[in-house]
Motif scaffolding. Structure first.
Motif: not given
Length: 603
Positions: A72-89
């Motif tokens: 659960c902790e890793e999935r939350a971190w994945y969602d945070t990073q992936r969401g931030e990267f998508e905005l940058a991409r």
């Protein structure tokens, strides 16, 4: 024909369990006497994503509380990073800039969220635009860890880092290892995440093995599994291409060593390696031609047990590294000498633990309840996360030395009086009614505060520390002014002394908050009656000493995010030091500074 060395070593318990999970998936039997918590810690040390393991995990693992919490902790971190990267991409695409994730091999999840930062390759002519986009999005550039052609950016939100993107102009660890133009030509999108471009299988193998050997100096589970996925994903691997690239860039023996070690671990785990026997023989011939490489390979393969991460030996990897520099066919003799000297200096600085940096003092002032502590701690932690020496500092008049002892003694003697009169300001005025006592207390506080800030803050800043102050001399001045008669000349003289002797901070903030809001935040506090007067005094000092006035009311993230960005912008603009210059490791000595560092607050 060369007789290949097959593993006879015993697998560690965690490696054995992982091999069973990977081979049998949902049908993997529960191992005897295994605690899941050590397995989770082992996977994290190896940077292997729990998301990948949960994809086909058996019920006994999926339902384990320790695994579920970690997942659960890793999935939350994945969602945070992936969401931030998508905005940058998407922002990069709007500017016509494409990017490539160099360490991912396309295995699920192809977004490499377990890395310390997301390594993204850009074409050199587009890299400046990519960096500007990140700055416009609120990222801060961490210039103290720059390498040639590599720039680290972090975005902080609500007091924590939510994204770390390493902008690469080339695939290099101080020196180049691949033909970047060919990497761009051969890149491919991933099947599980259309927003992620990854290198070709051959380039993914080259990158991950080079990074493991020449950067990390250890082989992790994630490296072995990425290589295995790259081998599985291609109908036919171009081994000649890999040998040609590594040969031209001077690390053919390093490639052979790493591929043989990875294949040996893979064989130990799964009973076979996906590298064809003929290619293994080919790489063994390369390794045998270099006695140092062959001896190290044999030492690893003769180990009694196999576990990951696997220590590859720091001295051995450094010998390979400098051999690679001198054998690089893409570099001239003069460039090779320069690369050797520079990397020796940078390595000496890194291993010696010397971290030259400029000092800085940041202060937060304001009435109680304005949020000084939360903002100061968040900024100090942000600096520390970026490998900078930062200190959180708190000091209040009468809280140190003999004054603190006197305050505690007085508190014990007058506990009942305090209970009957919770207004601290009125109580202190009554207690200090005698002129002699008032004179002694006022100057005692002044001297205590001056000494505390000169030694505890500015002396540290002179030695290259960032000191973030939760309260500053301005708070002490306001407290004295509010607590004692305003017409008292001794009070005025003590305050003038404090404000004159203690230097201004490099960056000072006043968190301005309405007294009613402060009381609402801490209803249990015994508030005094002079908050409105204190606030006026703070605003007068802010105008006089150039403090940045920040509204204290509002969402913490909305207030803290700009503070962290501004503090980093000012600090990184003057990060360079003469000691860094001796190691040729100031940012401007490694990369041509972007124009932003030639603007105001930069030098």
């Amino acid at each position: 024909m060369i007789a290949l060395t097959l593993p006879s070593s015993k697998l560690s318990r965690e490696l054995e369990v992982f091999a069973s999970l990977h081979a049998h998936g949902e049908l993997a039997p529960p191992p005897d006497d295994l605690s899941v918590q050590p397995l989770v810690r082992w996977l994290r040390r190896n940077k292997y994503p729990l998301l990948a393991l949960s994809h086909r995990a058996p019920s006994w693992l999926r339902e384990d509380p320790d695994f579920l919490d970690a997942l659960c902790e890793e999935r939350a971190w994945y969602d945070t990073q992936r969401g931030e990267f998508e905005l940058a991409r998407l922002a990069w695409l709007e500017r016509g800039v494409s990017c490539l994730m160099i360490k991912s091999a396309g295995s699920y999840p192809s977004f490499p969220h377990t890395s310390d930062n997301i390594d993204v390759l850009f074409r050199p002519e587009e890299a400046y635009v990519a960096r500007e986009v990140l700055r416009q999005m609120g990222y801060v550039e961490v210039r103290n860890v720059e390498e040639p052609g590599k720039y680290l950016f972090r975005r902080f939100h609500d007091g924590r880092c939510v994204s770390a993107i390493h902008v690469h102009e080339r695939i290099a660890w101080f020196v180049g290892f691949l033909d970047d133009a060919l990497v761009w030509e051969r890149m491919r999108p991933t099947t599980d995440d259309p927003g992620v471009n990854v290198p070709s299988p051959e380039d993914a193998i080259l990158i991950n093995l080079a990074h493991a050997c020449y950067e990390n100096k250890e082989l992790r589970l994630v490296d072995v599994m990425r290589v295995r996925h790259a081998l599985e994903s291609a109908p036919q691997i171009d081994w000649g291409y890999m040998l040609d690239v590594a040969g031209r860039r001077g690390w053919k023996e390093g490639l052979a060593f790493m591929l043989l070690v990875s294949s040996w671990v893979e064989h130990a785990m799964f009973g076979h390696s996906l590298v064809p026997p003929g290619q293994l023989e080919r790489f063994e011939q390369v390794a045998r031609a270099r006695p140092l490489v062959w001896r190290r390979l044999e030492a690893i393969r003769s180990s009694a047990s196999v576990d990951l991460p696997l220590d590859l030996s720091y001295p051995f990897c450094k010998v390979l590294y400098y051999g690679k520099i001198m054998s690089d066919l893409e570099r001239s003799p003069r460039e090779k000498v320069g690369d050797t000297l520079l990397t020796l200096l940078w390595g000496l600085k890194l291993k010696s633990g010397i971290r030259p940096q400029a000092g800085m003092v940041v202060s937060f002032s304001g009435i109680d309840g304005s949020g000084k502590t939360a903002h100061a701690r968040a900024l100090a932690e942000a600096f520390s996360l970026c490998e900078l020496q930062a200190r959180y500092f708190w000091c209040r008049g009468g809280s140190t030395g003999l004054l603190a002892l006197a305050s505690r003694a007085r508190a014990l003697l007058r506990r009942n009086r305090r209970a009957s009169n919770p207004d601290a300001v009125l109580r202190r005025r009554r207690e200090l009614a005698h002129p002699l006592l008032r004179w002694g207390w006022t100057w005692g506080v002044a001297l205590d505060q001056v000494l505390s800030y000169l030694v505890g803050v500015h002396l540290r800043a002179r030695t290259g520390k960032i000191v973030v102050c939760d309260r500053y001399i301005y708070d002490a001045a306001v407290e004295v002014l509010a607590s004692l008669p305003k017409e008292d000349r001794m009070t005025r003289a003590a305050i003038a002394f404090m404000l004159r002797v203690v230097p201004r901070p490099d960056l000072g903030y006043l968190l301005d908050l309405e007294p009613s809001d402060a009381r609402a935040r801490k209803p249990e506090e015994p508030w005094h009656s002079e908050l409105d007067a204190e606030r006026r005094l703070y605003l007068e000092l802010a105008d006089r000493f150039g403090l940045r006035v920040v509204p204290g009311r509002g969402d913490f993230a909305d207030l803290n995010d700009p503070i962290i960005r501004e503090a980093f912008q000012i600090y990184m603009g003057r990060f360079e030091t003469w000691l860094n210059a001796l190691f040729v490791s100031n940012p401007s000595q490694r990369n041509v500074p972007d124009p932003v560092w030639r603007r105001r607050n930069a030098r």
